[in-house]
Design an enzyme around this catalytic site. Structure first.
Site, PDB file in Angstrom:
ATOM      1  N   ASP A 125      17.594  35.844  33.554  1.00 49.48           N
ATOM      2  CA  ASP A 125      17.099  34.516  33.908  1.00 49.48           C
ATOM      3  C   ASP A 125      17.505  34.030  35.294  1.00 49.48           C
ATOM      4  OD1 ASP A 125      19.804  34.072  33.564  1.00 49.48           O
ATOM      5  OD2 ASP A 125      19.606  32.528  32.034  1.00 49.48           O
TER       6      ASP A 125
ATOM      7  N   ARG B 125      24.314  20.610  37.684  1.00 46.64           N
ATOM      8  CA  ARG B 125      25.257  20.660  38.804  1.00 46.64           C
ATOM      9  C   ARG B 125      24.569  20.163  40.063  1.00 46.64           C
ATOM     10  NH1 ARG B 125      28.870  25.277  36.972  1.00 46.64           N
ATOM     11  NH2 ARG B 125      30.306  24.005  35.751  1.00 46.64           N
TER      12      ARG B 125
END
Length: 753
Positions: free
Chosen positions: A96, A449
């Site tokens: 991914d 983040r």
């Protein structure tokens, strides 16, 4: 559908829970929290295990290992050093991280498959050789796929990604680790972690209006800060937990990583059972329902929480206002009503250049549905996104389902572009063409983040984070000062309309559509013992590992200080991602990025150091390589919470590879500290944090007493100044006896080979 042998393992675990918990209650002399129940059921020797919060180390046996493609490379290369024929626990690889977002899913997937061919073949062949499950590129983001396929209440997972705690949404202790930890467990060894302190978060009421599960964790980020959860587990409890969907719980636990928590967990409830049934695991749901009382804290915990938790936080979901955090840090938090003022006071560009939704944190059916609910209102009013609008589905299953049910169409109708089922911009895999180099700009995401350079590799990009529905609404205006709870939107014909709070089902009424991306299940050992792992000769992407040298038995004498890091230093600063992701399987090549995003106090610049051997200022990796060529070890000095952020063990392996012997900081983030220890680097903290200020550019550091290295015993250090003066310092460490063995052997894995 869960495999028979996996269901058998869950059944075996559940059948033992009641007796294990009874023994643990007797040991503790009191009822148990959920965290304690799961830990007790996974320690290797319950009778001998010490459970002193914040100090003793737990010896655990995880149920599973999960790895994403960027970190799996180094984890597998380390596992190969152990010379095992098969993994000892169920293990999966999820591709991914290496798919870069450029123009859209079709073209981006085509480019990724070609660009990463040799890495994917290495991972595929490794999985085939050693008995790991392999999820091919496009299948989805590791945490969403794991929640859909493998997570189960009461289990213990370690994963080579810091957002592994996503599994806490299904009642697991799911913990992010470095690749060497994963390699140990894959090789059949136990896993150790410091016995965590417990933060109890009592949830009451229920979410309403624009408030979402995302806002629970964003509020917590502001309360706890990025280091408030270090060496702690966050356990949610109270009536409010049952008002949040399973995937909503996953959003909350996923982002516990942002406060440095070891992991976060919710108790098993009917929302989890419903999700298990919807994802074709009714048999697991039935098992969990039969053992429900063992998959939640004992009743006394909710009745007297102060008796059981080291810290207690109360959140009333009914009064919770949507939050937006950022820029630069996930703990720069405020409710949406304060954002406009903060934008003005901070001098941040109010124009939103790009709005991005999805990622492993917020890409469930419910998440995308709530964003689509806003998009449907926008379409009816003739509104479109005023900025670049990107959508990242969490898995192939989610993608196909929201395509079938119309949510994707609604989002595309307002200008959205659908990206691959991969991490993409959330981890820096985003090639932007909408800004110029050095342009200060603001973006708004539903990611986890937002450190400088995190999303697009550009330090000037200011990243703010909110829920998917809030991001979608604010994209319609393109201004961070817009508050959809109170402000109207002007339509193309000049009308003023108010957006209604979004609404969406947590699960599809027609069931999930099947995914199309491939999964390759492990084959029996007899069928794979003849297979080879594919590593092309002269590859620049992959490199077989050589063991790090063992400690030579001597004290550290006058090590040059390569860098004294200024301010917060994440693993992104020590080992940046972005363009460097392609070298994750090649230790020598990726070491050329070491500290290239960190600011060195000695030079006042990012990524440079003063080479003490020739006096020249040069890129930090070059100075380190010069020291290494002269067989000269070196030290690094850090500030508070050194190494916070993602799990990337390259932030420990690259310094070790280039000759680092010692890292001294005011304090460490849990995961990075473990990674340094695993790789044989001596990690110490200043007994007196003020000593950080006394270290100068031309200084060297000595450490004595290493032959007597012992748990809990401080070390003596000395700062040798260029003027001939020597200054004594006292250094603390948290090494256990086993971790001292790692240090002496040169790395933990050296004890396996």
């Amino acid at each position: 559908m869960i495999r028979p042998e996996e269901l058998q393992a869950i059944t075996k675990l559940y059948d033992r829970l009641a007796s294990i918990h009874a023994e643990a209650r007797q040991r503790f002399g009191r009822p148990l929290t959920l965290t304690e129940k799961i830990l007790a059921s996974h320690v290797r020797d319950l009778a001998a295990q010490e459970f002193t919060r914040g100090s003793s180390y737990l010896i655990l046996q995880p149920d599973r290992v999960a790895m994403q493609d960027a970190t799996a490379q180094m984890a597998i290369l380390q596992f190969m050093q152990a010379r095992r024929d098969t993994v000892a626990v169920p293990t999966t690889i999820h591709c991914d991280h290496l798919i870069q977002a450029r123009v859209g899913v079709t073209e981006d997937m085509k480019v990724a498959l070609e660009a990463n061919r040799e890495v994917y073949e290495f991972l595929r062949s490794s999985a085939a050789r050693y008995g790991m499950g392999f999820w091919e590129p496009g299948a989805g983001i590791i945490h969403q796929v794991f929640l859909e396929q493998y997570a189960f209440p009461g289990g213990l997972l370690i994963g080579t990604d810091s957002h592994t705690p996503n599994g806490g949404g299904l009642g697991m202790l799911a913990i992010g680790v470095g690749g060497s930890d994963a390699a140990d467990v894959m090789a059949g060894l136990p896993w150790e972690v410091k016995c965590p302190k417990l933060i109890g978060v009592r949830l009451t009421g229920s979410l309403n209006g624009w408030a979402s599960p995302k806002d629970v964790i964003l509020k917590l980020c502001g309360l706890l800060t990025t280091k408030g959860g270090t060496d702690k587990i966050i356990e949610f409890f109270g009536p409010g937990t049952r008002s949040i969907s399973c995937t909503g719980k996953g959003t909350i636990t996923n982002m516990g990583a942002e406060v440095g928590a070891t992991t976060s967990v919710f108790p098993f409830d009917e929302r989890m059972a419903t999700y298990l049934k919807a994802t074709d695991r009714a048999n697991v749901a039935a098992l969990a329902e039969r053992h429900a009382k063992e998959l939640a804290a004992d009743p006394e915990v909710e009745q007297e929480p102060k008796r059981f938790f080291d810290e207690l936080i109360d959140i009333d979901l009914s009064s919770l206002e949507p939050y937006v955090v950022g820029p630069r840090r996930p703990d720069a938090a405020r409710p949406i009503s304060q954002l406009a003022n903060d934008i003005e006071q901070g001098g941040f560009p109010p124009a939103i250049k790009a709005a991005l939704i999805g990622s492993c944190t917020n890409s469930s059916y419910e998440d995308i549905g709530r964003a689509a609910s806003v998009a449907e209102q926008a379409k009816q009013a003739g509104l479109r996104s005023k900025c670049y609008f990107l959508i990242t589905p969490g898995s192939d299953q989610i993608h196909n389902t929201i395509q079938r049910d119309g949510q994707l169409k609604a989002l595309e109708a307002i200008g959205g572009t659908v990206l691959a089922n991969a991490c993409g911009p959330c981890i820096g895999q985003w090639k932007r063409d909408d800004i110029t180099p050095g342009e200060v700009n603001s973006i708004l995401t539903s990611f986890n983040r937002n450190f400088p350079g995190r999303n697009d590799g550009t330090a000037e990009t200011l990243s703010f984070m909110g829920s998917p529905e809030l991001v979608t609404a604010m994209a319609l205006v393109g201004d961070l000062r817009f508050n959809p709870l109170t402000d109207p939107v002007t339509t193309p014909d000049g009308k003023q309309v108010r957006l209604k709070p979004p609404a969406a089902p947590e699960l599809p009424s027609k069931g999930f559509a099947a995914g199309e991306a491939g999964y390759i299940a492990p084959k029996p050992l007899a069928e794979r013992s003849r297979l080879d792992v594919v590593i092309p000769a002269n590859s620049e992407r992959l490199q077989r590992l050589e063991p790090f040298p063992a400690w030579d038995g001597n004290d550290f004498d006058k090590l040059p200080v390569l860098i004294k890091v200024k301010g917060p230093c994440t693993t992104d600063h020590i080992s940046p991602a972005g363009k460097w992701l392609r070298f994750r399987g090649h230790l020598d090549r990726i070491s050329d990025n070491m500290f290239t995003a960190a600011t060195n106090v000695f030079t006042g610049q990012i990524g440079t150091a003063i080479d003490q051997l020739d006096g020249q200022t040069k890129p930090i990796p070059q100075a380190a390589r010069h020291y290494k060529a002269q067989r000269l070890g070196w030290a690094a000095v850090g500030d508070e919470n050194y190494g916070e952020g993602s799990s990337r063990e390259h932030a420990a392996m690259s310094p070790r590879y280039l000759g680092c012997k010692l890292v001294i900081a005011k304090s460490f983030a849990r995961l990075h500290l473990t990674n340094l220890k695993k790789q044989g680097v001596l990690a110490c903290t200043f007994a007196d944090p003020a000593d950080y200020e006394n270290i100068q550019a031309a200084d060297r550091i000595s450490v004595s007493g290493l032959k007597g290295l012992a748990p809990g015993q401080p070390l003596s250090g000395a700062i040798h100044h260029a003027d001939g003066q020597t200054e004594s310092i006292r250094l603390l460490h948290s090494l256990t006896n086993e971790q001292i063995r790692w240090f002496k052997a040169g790395a933990a894995l050296n004890l396996l080979s």
